[in-house]
Design a protein around this motif. Structure first.
Motif, PDB file in Angstrom:
ATOM      1  N   LYS A  27     -10.791  -0.271 -68.487  1.00 18.90           N
ATOM      2  CA  LYS A  27     -11.123  -1.658 -68.147  1.00 18.90           C
ATOM      3  C   LYS A  27     -12.604  -1.941 -68.411  1.00 18.90           C
ATOM      4  O   LYS A  27     -12.958  -2.974 -68.984  1.00 18.90           O
ATOM      5  CB  LYS A  27     -10.793  -1.942 -66.689  1.00 18.90           C
ATOM      6  CG  LYS A  27     -11.058  -3.377 -66.294  1.00 18.90           C
ATOM      7  CD  LYS A  27     -10.655  -3.643 -64.858  1.00 18.90           C
ATOM      8  CE  LYS A  27     -10.850  -5.125 -64.586  1.00 18.90           C
ATOM      9  NZ  LYS A  27     -11.377  -5.419 -63.313  1.00 18.90           N
ATOM     10  N   LYS A  28     -13.475  -1.025 -68.012  1.00 17.39           N
ATOM     11  CA  LYS A  28     -14.909  -1.211 -68.255  1.00 17.39           C
ATOM     12  C   LYS A  28     -15.206  -1.299 -69.750  1.00 17.39           C
ATOM     13  O   LYS A  28     -16.015  -2.123 -70.187  1.00 17.39           O
ATOM     14  CB  LYS A  28     -15.704  -0.069 -67.615  1.00 17.39           C
ATOM     15  CG  LYS A  28     -15.731  -0.146 -66.106  1.00 17.39           C
ATOM     16  CD  LYS A  28     -16.424   1.061 -65.504  1.00 17.39           C
ATOM     17  CE  LYS A  28     -16.257   1.030 -63.981  1.00 17.39           C
ATOM     18  NZ  LYS A  28     -16.716   2.271 -63.359  1.00 17.39           N
TER      19      LYS A  28
ATOM     20  N   GLU B 265     -14.012  -4.687 -71.081  1.00 21.12           N
ATOM     21  CA  GLU B 265     -14.922  -5.767 -70.686  1.00 21.12           C
ATOM     22  C   GLU B 265     -16.214  -5.748 -71.497  1.00 21.12           C
ATOM     23  O   GLU B 265     -16.841  -6.785 -71.700  1.00 21.12           O
ATOM     24  CB  GLU B 265     -15.237  -5.652 -69.196  1.00 21.12           C
ATOM     25  CG  GLU B 265     -14.056  -5.998 -68.303  1.00 21.12           C
ATOM     26  CD  GLU B 265     -14.289  -5.659 -66.837  1.00 21.12           C
ATOM     27  OE1 GLU B 265     -15.290  -4.968 -66.508  1.00 21.12           O
ATOM     28  OE2 GLU B 265     -13.454  -6.068 -66.017  1.00 21.12           O
TER      29      GLU B 265
ATOM     30  N   HIS C  97     -14.494  -5.760 -75.873  1.00 19.86           N
ATOM     31  CA  HIS C  97     -13.423  -6.711 -76.206  1.00 19.86           C
ATOM     32  C   HIS C  97     -12.629  -6.264 -77.447  1.00 19.86           C
ATOM     33  O   HIS C  97     -12.576  -6.981 -78.453  1.00 19.86           O
ATOM     34  CB  HIS C  97     -13.992  -8.115 -76.419  1.00 19.86           C
ATOM     35  CG  HIS C  97     -14.893  -8.553 -75.310  1.00 19.86           C
ATOM     36  ND1 HIS C  97     -14.427  -8.917 -74.065  1.00 19.86           N
ATOM     37  CD2 HIS C  97     -16.242  -8.648 -75.241  1.00 19.86           C
ATOM     38  CE1 HIS C  97     -15.438  -9.228 -73.291  1.00 19.86           C
ATOM     39  NE2 HIS C  97     -16.558  -9.076 -73.967  1.00 19.86           N
TER      40      HIS C  97
END
Length: 153
Positions: A9-10, A13, A16
């Motif tokens: 997830k990091k 973010e 992209h």
């Protein structure tokens, strides 16, 4: 490889991406969890060539959007610069076509051997360490590869 959903997830973010490549020992269930957690981003699974690889592709088929077939190196998960026996590439490529899933071939692709791989008409090729010198992308190798690819058109 083998990252947690939080770590992925990091990364998502920050950069992209269009594709998340799972390149470790993830299970089909883990790949399904990644796919569910990141709708709109393609999930690709790297699979090392060995006698059971087609069975492994079958297990992941409903949980990923594409595959990368790579050489199985004793000392690394990928990026080793080693290629596998590309006489096996045809069965992977045929599987991808039959199942309608993109399948790239990876593993030690260089300007000197790319033509041999292209004879199998892969959906795509994954380029990395075969274009490096001393751990860095080598502009001359990239130019040589581009020339060979243009000759192939």
């Amino acid at each position: 490889m083998n990252e947690t959903l939080d770590t992925i997830k990091k990364a998502v973010e920050t950069v992209h991406p269009d594709v998340i490549q799972l390149h470790g020992s993830e299970t089909p269930e883990q790949s399904a969890a990644v796919k569910e957690a990141f709708p709109g981003i393609e999930i690709w699974k790297a699979v090392h060539h060995d006698p059971n690889s087609l069975l492994l592709l079958e297990q992941f088929l409903n949980n990923v959007d594409g595959f990368v077939i790579d050489a199985k190196a004793k000392h690394a998960w990928g990026g080793s610069g080693e290629s596998f026996d590309w006489s096996h590439a045809g069965r992977y490529i045929e599987y991808g076509r039959r199942m309608g899933v993109p399948l790239f071939i990876a593993g030690g692709i260089t300007p000197d051997n790319v033509q041999e791989l292209l004879e199998h008409e892969p959906w795509g090729i994954d380029l990395s360490s075969g274009l490096e010198s001393s751990g860095e992308k080598d502009p001359e190798k990239v130019r040589q590869l581009e020339k060979r690819l243009c000759e192939n058109e």
